[in-house]
Design a protein around this motif. Structure first.
Motif, short mmCIF file in Angstrom:
data_model
loop_
_atom_site.label_atom_id
_atom_site.label_comp_id
_atom_site.label_asym_id
_atom_site.label_seq_id
_atom_site.Cartn_x
_atom_site.Cartn_y
_atom_site.Cartn_z
N LEU A 1 18.10 46.31 91.55
CA LEU A 1 17.52 47.24 92.04
C LEU A 1 16.82 46.99 93.39
O LEU A 1 16.80 47.69 94.41
CB LEU A 1 16.23 47.76 91.08
N GLU A 2 16.63 45.75 93.55
CA GLU A 2 16.26 45.35 94.86
C GLU A 2 17.21 45.48 95.94
O GLU A 2 17.11 46.05 97.20
CB GLU A 2 15.79 43.79 94.80
N PHE B 1 16.91 55.14 92.93
CA PHE B 1 17.24 55.97 91.79
C PHE B 1 18.23 55.38 90.73
O PHE B 1 19.40 54.86 91.34
CB PHE B 1 17.26 57.12 92.05
N TYR B 2 18.43 55.11 89.77
CA TYR B 2 19.34 54.95 88.97
C TYR B 2 19.13 55.58 87.50
O TYR B 2 18.21 56.06 87.06
CB TYR B 2 19.22 53.40 88.78
N LEU C 1 22.05 49.35 71.58
CA LEU C 1 22.39 49.57 73.03
C LEU C 1 21.46 48.46 73.90
O LEU C 1 20.32 48.97 73.66
CB LEU C 1 22.65 50.71 73.70
N ARG C 2 22.06 47.65 74.44
CA ARG C 2 21.21 46.65 75.31
C ARG C 2 21.32 47.12 76.82
O ARG C 2 22.51 47.05 77.29
CB ARG C 2 21.25 45.35 75.14
N PHE C 3 20.16 47.13 77.74
CA PHE C 3 20.48 47.34 78.84
C PHE C 3 19.37 46.54 79.58
O PHE C 3 18.17 47.12 79.92
CB PHE C 3 20.29 48.91 79.00
N ASP C 4 19.81 45.47 80.18
CA ASP C 4 18.69 44.56 80.60
C ASP C 4 18.75 44.80 82.11
O ASP C 4 19.31 43.89 82.81
CB ASP C 4 18.99 43.17 80.14
N VAL C 5 17.92 45.78 82.56
CA VAL C 5 18.07 46.26 84.05
C VAL C 5 17.77 45.07 84.80
O VAL C 5 16.45 44.55 84.77
CB VAL C 5 17.09 47.23 84.33
N PRO C 6 18.61 44.31 85.52
CA PRO C 6 18.07 43.30 86.54
C PRO C 6 17.39 43.70 87.61
O PRO C 6 17.83 44.58 88.36
CB PRO C 6 19.27 42.40 86.95
N ALA C 7 15.98 43.10 88.07
CA ALA C 7 15.45 43.75 89.15
C ALA C 7 16.05 43.43 90.47
O ALA C 7 15.83 44.26 91.24
CB ALA C 7 14.00 42.96 89.06
N SER C 8 16.82 42.31 90.40
CA SER C 8 17.45 42.14 91.66
C SER C 8 18.48 43.08 92.07
O SER C 8 18.89 43.48 93.40
CB SER C 8 18.38 40.72 91.55
N SER D 1 19.11 56.07 80.01
CA SER D 1 17.93 55.39 80.64
C SER D 1 17.81 55.81 82.21
O SER D 1 18.82 56.13 82.66
CB SER D 1 18.12 54.16 80.35
N GLY D 2 16.93 55.09 82.76
CA GLY D 2 16.68 55.25 84.29
C GLY D 2 15.59 55.88 84.78
O GLY D 2 14.51 56.11 84.07
N ASN D 3 15.33 55.69 86.13
CA ASN D 3 13.94 56.14 86.41
C ASN D 3 13.89 57.56 86.66
O ASN D 3 12.78 58.20 86.80
CB ASN D 3 13.23 55.34 87.57
#
Lengths: 470, 381
Positions: A77-78, A89-90, A68-75, A101-103
């Motif tokens: 989240l911004e 939060f995600y 599983l790939r999850f390439d969280v894009p910073a944009s 996954s998530g914070n």
């Protein structure tokens, strides 16, 4: 008077106050509504942002090379922090709701959250406001499936942020609404003030008309007024009409009274003149006797006029007390015997055995009875009887004089009727007035047996019932 | 469904960490774990107390804290140096000293703490009103220093290959002199160092060309370390000719002592990292922490940072004297913001590391610097 002043405030102020109250209530309702729609608008705007961020995040989930790939894009989240200061939060959760996954581990959406974004056919994103760990969050969740050739697992992305930007936007929207509302309120106040002033203008005109009126002017008020005031003006005109009648009556009374007084005074004057021309003491003596009679008549007339005016004056003291009629009758007869010394007429009292008590004004009843007795003594040949009966309480004075023809009986009750003479013409009018004041009535009949007059003072039910009650 | 046990335990660790405010630290220089304070400035026995936790060298901290202590002589100040501690595992040995102020250059982790509500407000009057927006977040996080990431090279490198003025120049030199540079280049290992990972992620945000540079570094069999001090040590000893992405503050200090070292800020773009400070929610003396922050962000404190430490000042009135603003157009502040959260996401971390490994290993499979934690990724084609 002071009570009336305290309760009667300005109509203008009252109208304005009521309208201001209504406007305040309406304004509060509008503000509540504006607050609600401002928050709704802010939520709509920023839910789009949550939606977009979740979309971007979903696109970054893929299955590659057995992983599983999850390439969280910073944009993305911004994007979740539109104001820069929101907490963000995600959580990525699998089909069973297990976090991957998530914070943080965001909770799932409450079950009843079924409202998707308005105008959006995509029902895979929902957002709602939740309280979580002491924070108020806007939580959005998007359902998705893995894109790719190998796996098609379901998963979902939950995103959330704190409400700073939403509240700021809602605050701005609300501020705009409040400014508009405030402006409208000021405008409304100005309009209402003017409208109330205009609506009350007829009242002001009426007041000015009344104030400028000559005090002698009792003519009806002829002023065009609105329907609500017509009744008031009608009542005022009624009052004025009564005043006019009363004034006319008083003028006639004064005219009659002066005429009546002039006759004995003129007689006195002429007798005195005649006597002064003569040199004989016998002439003087007879003139003095005649003058004394005239003077007595004039004094009696003046006394009756005084009684009449006392009776008619609204300021006359009307102290009422319990009066025993038999005692009253006996006292009056005694006084009459003193007034007519050496009279050959038989004056007596016939009374029932039980005491007859009424509630009334003593001096008025004494005056009335004295008048009736005097009247009877003038006209009686041999006999005058004062009769006291109970139930109803009545005082009757009966004589064996000539009587009054029944067609004249109504006339003699008016002042200065002048029909039956040698009296002032006031006596019976005074008695009738006193009877009226005691809720009763003066009745004139033929004596039994005729000829003669039977005058009955029937005293009213009110005066009597007081007696029976006490 | 998805069998992802590894991910799950990552998350559990992460959640555990959130409960402990002071846990996350960057690995700047490997040191023996210090349970005792690295520094104690004694005040009155019954005076106020302040515990600062950070990853700064104690001698730099001494300069700052002594100046503060002179203003508040009754205060007992302790500094706990957590450099070299594993940053995601709560350390029981630190429980005795609950920190009032946590200073760290591991920006994503500091941001994660603050974002998840584990930081207190910094107070209404603590920061100057003109403190740059890029160095504060929500009045809970504040950047105290500005430290650019630099390229450090020995003089002979410039003589032989030219000055590495920019990322482009460095890439060209690495490609042209691949054989001569075998094993003589050093940089952070993103797999072992959170700091290095952050820099890699920020580099990747700037331009996808970074992957060419990573490939070139891989081809040169670049050594991978987990701290700036290690890199500087190797450069001073002559083991390495050039190092990429070193923390500017440490590099400048080393270059002043060793004239053979040159420090170069890349001319195309220069990342600037900040040391972020926060007051954890469990802080016993938040008021004293605010006093220290007020001092450090004030004009006096920033002058002290700019002149007497290798760190870079942020205060607008002080920072203009430094070289930060002469190159304002190319400076890329790493700002405290939600974008940093991506860097602590375990899946993101794995995919970025996989990408890095792929680029780094593109040329040869016999690289000695590969990390066991990423070995499973390397089996991917």
């Amino acid at each position: 008077m002071t009570l009336a002043v305290a309760t009667t405030t300005s109509l203008y102020r009252r109208l304005l106050g009521l309208m201001a109250l209504a406007m305040t209530l309406l304004g509060a309702l509008l503000l509540l509504q504006a607050n609600h729609s401002a928050h709704q608008g802010a939520n709509r705007a920023y839910d789009r942002l949550l939606d977009a961020a979740s979309r971007v995040l979903v696109e970054q989930v893929s299955w590659q090379a057995g992983q599983l790939r999850f390439d969280v894009p910073a944009s993305a989240l911004e994007m979740l922090a539109p104001g820069g200061d929101e907490r963000v939060f995600y959580t990525l959760v699998d089909a069973d709701g297990e976090p991957i996954s998530g914070n943080v581990e965001l909770p799932p959406l409450p079950a009843d959250t079924s409202a998707s974004l308005p105008g959006d056919r995509d029902d895979r994103f929902h957002a709602t406001t939740v309280q979580w760990h002491g924070m108020i969050l806007r939580l959005g969740a998007r359902q998705a499936r893995l894109a790719g050739w190998q796996r098609h697992d379901r998963f979902s992305i939950r995103v959330a942020h704190t409400m700073e930007a939403r509240n700021a936007l809602a605050g701005q929207l609300l501020q705009g609404s409040m400014l508009r509302l405030g402006g409208m309120a000021l405008l409304m106040l100005a309009l209402v003030t003017g409208a109330v002033g205009m609506a009350l203008a007829p009242l002001r005109r009426l007041r000015q008309a009344l104030r400028q009126r000559n005090p002698d002017d009792l003519s009806p008020i002829a002023l065009p007024v609105p329907r609500e005031l017509r009744e008031l003006v009608g009542a005022l005109n009624d009052l004025l009409a009564r005043q006019r009648r009363l004034k006319a009556h008083q003028q006639r009374f004064i005219g009659d009274a002066s005429h009546q007084l002039r006759t004995p005074l003129a007689g006195l004057s002429s007798r005195a003149e005649l006597a002064l021309r003569s040199r004989e003491p016998e002439q003087w003596h007879s003139a003095l006797v005649a003058m004394q009679r005239s003077a007595t008549n004039a004094a009696r007339l003046a006394g009756q006029l005084l009684s009449m005016s006392r009776l008619q004056s609204p300021d006359a003291p009307t102290e009422r007390e319990a009066i025993e009629l038999r005692a009253l009758a006996r006292a009056s007869v005694r006084q009459a015997l003193d007034r007519y010394p050496g009279s050959e007429i038989d004056l007596g009292v016939e009374a029932c055995d039980a005491p007859v008590t009424v509630h009334g004004s003593r001096w008025q009843l004494e005056e009335a009875l004295a008048n009736l007795i005097d009247n009877a003594m003038h006209h009686a040949r041999h006999r005058v009887t004062v009769r006291v009966t109970a139930q109803p309480s009545r005082l009757t004075v009966e004589d064996d004089g000539p009587g009054i023809p029944s067609e004249q009986r109504h006339e003699v009750l008016k002042p200065f009727h002048g029909a039956r003479h040698s009296g002032s013409g006031l006596g019976l009018a005074i008695v009738a007035g006193i009877c009226e004041a005691h809720d009763g009535q003066l009745e004139l009949h033929d004596s039994e047996p005729p000829p003669g007059l039977s005058a009955t003072m029937r005293l009213g039910a009110a005066a009597e019932s007081r007696e029976t009650a006490s | 469904m998805m069998k992802l046990p590894g991910m799950h335990s990552w998350l559990l660790l992460l959640l555990l960490l959130l409960l402990l405010a002071g846990g996350a630290q960057a690995v700047d220089s490997p040191r023996q774990p210090a349970v005792e304070p690295a520094l104690t400035l004694a005040g009155h026995a019954d005076g106020p107390s302040l515990v600062v936790q950070g990853v700064l060298d104690p001698d730099i901290m001494q300069t700052l804290l002594s100046a503060f202590h002179r203003r508040h002589p009754t205060m007992t100040i302790r500094y706990i140096d957590v450099s070299g501690r594993p940053n995601r595992v709560p350390d029981k040995s630190l429980q005795d000293f609950q920190p009032d102020l946590v200073l760290s250059s591991a920006m994503p982790w500091q941001y994660l703490h603050a974002n998840n509500g584990n930081a207190m407000s910094l107070g209404a009057q603590t920061l100057p009103t003109d403190w740059p927006d890029a160095s504060r977040w929500r009045n809970e996080l504040v950047g105290l220093t500005a430290e650019p990431l630099v390229i450090v090279y020995r003089r002979e490198y410039a003589r032989r290959f030219g000055i590495p003025r920019s990322h482009t120049a460095l890439l060209r030199q690495l490609r042209q002199h691949r054989d001569a540079l075998q094993g003589r280049v050093v940089t952070y290992d993103p797999a072992r160092s959170d700091t290095g990972f952050t820099y890699l992620a920020e580099d990747a945000r700037q331009s996808p060309q970074i992957w060419s540079l990573v490939a070139a570094l891989g081809e040169a069999h670049t050594s991978l370390t987990d701290s700036t001090s290690d890199m500087l040590e190797g450069l001073i000893s002559g083991r390495y000719l050039i190092g990429y992405n070193l923390i500017g503050s440490y590099a400048s200090r080393a270059a002043r002592r060793h004239s053979e070292l040159k420090v170069q800020r890349p001319a195309d773009y220069a990342l600037v990292m900040q040391r972020l400070a926060l007051i954890p929610t469990g802080a016993p003396h938040p008021g004293n922490a605010r006093l220290l922050l007020q001092f450090l962000t004030g004009r006096k404190g920033q002058q002290l940072i700019a002149r007497q430490t290798p760190l870079g000042a942020l205060h607008p009135a002080v920072a203009t004297t430094g070289d930060m603003h002469t190159t304002a157009g190319i400076t890329r502040f790493i700002r405290p913001g939600p974008g940093l959260l991506a860097l602590v996401d375990p899946l993101k971390r794995r995919s970025l590391l996989a990408r890095w490994q792929q680029a780094f290993d593109a040329d040869s499979r016999t690289d000695s610097g590969s990390d066991p934690t990423t070995s499973e990724d390397s089996t991917a084609p």
